[in-house]
Design a protein around this motif. Structure first.
Motif, PDB file in Angstrom:
ATOM      1  N   ASP A 248      35.898  39.144  39.337  1.00  0.00           N
ATOM      2  CA  ASP A 248      36.382  39.234  40.727  1.00  0.00           C
ATOM      3  C   ASP A 248      37.622  38.358  40.932  1.00  0.00           C
ATOM      4  O   ASP A 248      38.575  38.769  41.606  1.00  0.00           O
ATOM      5  N   GLU A 249      37.611  37.160  40.350  1.00  0.00           N
ATOM      6  CA  GLU A 249      38.765  36.269  40.494  1.00  0.00           C
ATOM      7  C   GLU A 249      39.980  36.825  39.757  1.00  0.00           C
ATOM      8  O   GLU A 249      41.111  36.707  40.235  1.00  0.00           O
ATOM      9  N   MET A 250      39.747  37.439  38.592  1.00  0.00           N
ATOM     10  CA  MET A 250      40.865  38.024  37.847  1.00  0.00           C
ATOM     11  C   MET A 250      41.452  39.209  38.614  1.00  0.00           C
ATOM     12  O   MET A 250      42.669  39.410  38.637  1.00  0.00           O
ATOM     13  N   LYS A 251      40.582  39.996  39.255  1.00  0.00           N
ATOM     14  CA  LYS A 251      41.075  41.141  40.036  1.00  0.00           C
ATOM     15  C   LYS A 251      41.980  40.680  41.175  1.00  0.00           C
ATOM     16  O   LYS A 251      42.969  41.348  41.507  1.00  0.00           O
ATOM     17  N   PHE A 254      45.272  40.316  39.647  1.00  0.00           N
ATOM     18  CA  PHE A 254      45.906  41.613  39.343  1.00  0.00           C
ATOM     19  C   PHE A 254      46.438  42.290  40.604  1.00  0.00           C
ATOM     20  O   PHE A 254      47.478  42.961  40.575  1.00  0.00           O
ATOM     21  N   ASP A 255      45.712  42.110  41.715  1.00  0.00           N
ATOM     22  CA  ASP A 255      46.080  42.794  42.951  1.00  0.00           C
ATOM     23  C   ASP A 255      47.443  42.360  43.489  1.00  0.00           C
ATOM     24  O   ASP A 255      48.019  43.044  44.336  1.00  0.00           O
ATOM     25  N   ARG A 256      47.952  41.234  43.001  1.00  0.00           N
ATOM     26  CA  ARG A 256      49.252  40.755  43.484  1.00  0.00           C
ATOM     27  C   ARG A 256      50.426  41.474  42.816  1.00  0.00           C
ATOM     28  O   ARG A 256      51.575  41.280  43.187  1.00  0.00           O
ATOM     29  N   ASN A 296      42.359  51.371  36.339  1.00  0.00           N
ATOM     30  CA  ASN A 296      42.134  49.980  35.946  1.00  0.00           C
ATOM     31  C   ASN A 296      40.662  49.658  36.112  1.00  0.00           C
ATOM     32  O   ASN A 296      39.973  50.280  36.909  1.00  0.00           O
ATOM     33  N   GLY A 297      40.177  48.666  35.381  1.00  0.00           N
ATOM     34  CA  GLY A 297      38.792  48.261  35.595  1.00  0.00           C
ATOM     35  C   GLY A 297      38.179  47.577  34.404  1.00  0.00           C
ATOM     36  O   GLY A 297      38.827  47.301  33.393  1.00  0.00           O
TER      37      GLY A 297
END
Length: 540
Positions: A248-251, A254-256, A296-297
Motif C-alpha cells: 500500500d505504501e509503495m502504491k 507509484f501514484d505520483r 499495474n499491480g
C-alpha cells in the motif's frame, strides 16, 4: 576560490581590493562590505571560500560575524584583521575557529601569502572530502554487488544453513526468522526503451528501498531484472499483513507518477532459510504475469495462480480462440531468458489447464507461437528468412507428441528469440563498452575513476551504462574495475620490489588501508602474502 572582504575603513578596503591582482593569483574577489551586518546577508548569497574581516566595526563586529558564519557555513575560512594587540581577541578567534589572526597594517604581499596558505588547506580538505565520498560510493557499490551475490545463493539453494547465516552476518544482514517470503518487483518508464532508466524510476527505487527497510524487509537491487524484497516475521498472518501494508505504501509512491508501470510477484511463505528457493519460484511464477497483462499491480503465486484476497490483478480466462499474440510479443521485447519457463507456464495456464493436454490444441498453440516468434525475428530483429529458419526451430510431430516436449519446445524457441534480441542489443552497445574498457586501461591509475566519470565520457546516464555494461560483460562495472586493478597490482607485486602502499597508489588507490582491505577480500590474502607466494585463504 572566492574571497570576500569586510572592512569599515574605506581607504583600507579599497587598498586591499585594488592593490592585489586577485585574478592572477587564482581568486575571484566576489564582494565587499563596510560592516558585519551587511556582509552577513551578502555572504549568504555569494558563499565565498575565504572571508577577510576587520574585528572592530560598527553594527556587527568581526568576531560576531565570524561566529555566525562558522555556525552556518563551517567550511568558510576566516582571516581576522586588527589594529589592536589584545590577547583576549586572539583567544576568542581561536575558540571560534578563525584560520588566521593578522595585525594591521599588512602589506598586500603578506596578505596574499596568508590567503595562498589557507587556499592550499581548503584544497586539501576538498580532496579529502572527495576521496571520502568516492570511498563511500565504491563501498556502497561493492556492498550492493555482494548482496546481489548473496541473494543468488539464497534462491538457488546451493549453500547450507550455516553458510548462508555466516554470509549474511558478514553483510550485516539479520537473516534469522521463523518465516520468509519474497516479493519481486519491476518498475519501468513508458517513455524509455528497455535499457533506459529515467530519473523518475531512480527516485521511485530509492523510495521503495526506504519503504521496504522501514517495514523490516531486506532490499536487493537485481539491476536490469528489477528488485527483490525478502520479508521475515514470526507468523504467517502478520507476515502477509506486513507485506500488504508495504505494498500500500509503495502504491502511494507509484501514484505520483503517470508515466510509470510496475508489477510485482509475491511468493508463498517459507518456514526455513533453505525453503526460500521455493518461495522465489512462486514469486517468479506470479511475476511472469507482468507480460500477460497491461495492468499495474501485485500478484500472489499460489496453486490457483491468484490469491483470492488480492484484487490488484484479475486475469480473464483466455480461450484458445483468443490467443493474444501481443502478450508473446511483449515478452519477446522485454522479457529475460531466465523468466521464459515461468512465462510459458503461466501463459498456457491462462487458457485453462486442459489446453496443453489436447494434441490438437498443442499443435494449434505451438504453431501460433512459432509464427509469432518467426515474425518477431524477421520483422523486429531484422533477421533474414534464411537465417531465421536456421535459428527458430520448426515444430515436428515428435516434438508435439507430448505435453512435456511441447512445453520444452515453446520455452526453447522463445528463449532463442530473446537471446537473439539480447545479442542484437549487445552488438549495438559493443562499441560503447569497448570504449569504456579502453578508458579503464588508460585511466585505471586515477583514483577518481568512477561509473559517473565513465558515463559522462560516453554520454550515458550512470544507470544506463551500468545496465549495458553488465549485459555486455556479464559483471558489474565496479567488479570489472576492481578485478582489473587487482590484476595490475599482482603483476607489480610479482615483478617489482615496490611497497604495497606504493603499488596501491599506482593502481588507483590513494588510501593504502583500503587497498590492503580490498586486495585481501578479493584475493584471499594480503599483498605481502601474495608476494611471498603463500596459498590464499579461499583455497584452504
Amino acid at each position: 576560490m572566492k574571497v570576500f572582504l569586510v572592512e569599515d575603513e574605506f581607504v583600507v578596503r579599497e587598498g586591499i581590493k585594488n592593490n592585489i591582482d586577485w585574478e592572477s593569483h587564482g581568486y575571484e574577489f566576489c564582494g565587499e562590505a563596510g560592516d558585519g551586518e551587511i556582509a552577513y546577508s551578502m555572504i549568504q548569497k555569494t558563499k565565498p571560500d575565504i572571508v577577510i574581516t576587520d574585528i572592530k566595526m560598527p553594527f556587527m563586529d568581526g568576531l560576531t560575524l565570524s561566529r555566525m558564519l562558522k555556525a552556518e557555513f563551517p567550511w568558510i575560512e576566516i582571516i581576522l584583521l586588527t589594529g589592536y594587540e589584545d590577547f583576549e581577541f586572539a583567544k576568542e578567534a581561536i575558540k571560534i575557529g578563525v584560520s588566521c589572526y593578522l595585525s594591521k597594517p599588512i602589506s598586500g604581499e603578506n596578505l596574499i601569502k596568508e590567503v595562498d596558505r589557507i587556499a592550499l588547506r581548503i584544497e586539501e580538505k576538498r580532496q579529502e572530502r572527495e576521496q571520502a565520498r568516492r570511498y563511500e560510493q565504491e563501498m556502497e557499490e561493492r556492498l550492493e554487488l555482494e548482496k546481489r551475490e548473496f541473494f543468488g545463493d539464497l534462491i538457488t539453494g546451493g549453500k547450507g544453513f550455516s553458510e548462508l547465516v555466516d554470509q549474511a552476518r558478514k553483510l550485516s544482514i539479520d537473516i534469522t526468522a521463523m518465516e520468509y517470503n519474497i516479493v519481486l518487483l519491476k518498475v519501468w518508464s513508458t517513455r524509455h526503451d528497455a535499457y533506459e532508466y529515467s530519473n523518475s524510476v531512480v527516485e521511485i527505487e530509492k523510495s521503495i528501498k526506504e519503504v521496504a527497510e522501514k517495514a523490516g524487509a531486506i532490499y536487493f537491487d537485481l539491476n536490469v531484472e528489477g528488485i527483490a524484497l525478502l520479508f521475515r516475521l514470526g507468523d504467517e498472518e502478520s507476515l502477509y499483513s506486513k507485506i500488504e501494508k508495504c505494498i500500500d505504501e509503495m502504491k502511494s509512491v507509484f501514484d505520483r507518477y503517470h508515466h510509470i508501470r510496475y508489477f510485482g510477484g509475491i511468493g508463498q511463505t517459507a518456514h526455513r532459510i533453505t525453503e526460500i528457493p521455493k518461495s522465489f519460484e512462486w514469486a517468479s511464477r506470479a511475476f511472469a504475469h507482468m507480460y500477460l497483462t497491461s495492468e499495474n499491480g501485485f500478484l500472489y503465486g499460489t496453486e490457483e495462480g491468484l490469491n483470492p484476497e488480492n484484487e490488484d490483478v484479475i486475469l480473464s480466462e483466455i480461450d484458445p480462440r483468443h490467443i493474444d499474440r501481443k502478450l508473446i510479443k511483449e515478452f519477446l521485447r522485454r522479457g529475460e531468458e531466465s523468466e521464459t519457463g515461468f512465462f510459458v507456464d503461466e501463459f498456457l495456464n491462462g487458457m485453462g489447464k486442459g489446453a496443453i493436454r489436447s494434441t490438437m490444441m498443442r499443435q494449434y498453440i505451438a504453431m501460433d507461437i512459432y509464427f509469432c516468434v518467426a515474425d518477431f525475428a524477421e520483422n523486429e530483429l531484422g533477421i533474414e528468412r534464411e537465417s531465421r529458419e536456421a535459428t527458430v526451430e520448426t515444430p515436428t510431430p515428435e516434438i508435439l507428441g507430448s505435453e512435456n516436449s511441447t512445453m520444452e519446445y515453446l520455452v526453447r524457441i522463445i528463449s532463442s528469440a530473446v537471446a537473439l534480441r539480447n545479442e542484437g542489443a549487445r552488438g549495438h552497445y559493443r562499441d560503447v563498452v569497448n570504449e569504456v574498457k579502453a578508458y579503464i586501461e588508460e585511466r585505471y591509475t586515477e583514483d577518481d575513476l568512477s561509473l559517473n566519470s565513465l558515463a559522462a565520457h560516453v554520454n550515458f546516464s550512470p544507470n544506463h551504462l551500468s545496465a549495458v555494461f553488465k549485459q555486455q560483460t556479464g559483471q558489474p562495472f565496479i567488479k570489472y574495475l576492481t578485478d582489473y586493478r587487482m590484476n595490475m597490482a599482482k603483476e607489480l607485486l610479482s615483478t617489482t620490489s615496490k611497497k604495497s602502499n606504493e603499488i596501491g597508489f599506482m593502481v588507483g588507490y590513494k588510501d593504502p588501508h583500503y587497498f590492503s582491505y580490498l586486495f585481501k577480500k578479493t584475493q584471499g590474502m594480503t599483498p605481502t602474502q601474495y608476494r611471498n607466494g603463500e596459498t590464499s585463504e579461499a583455497s584452504l
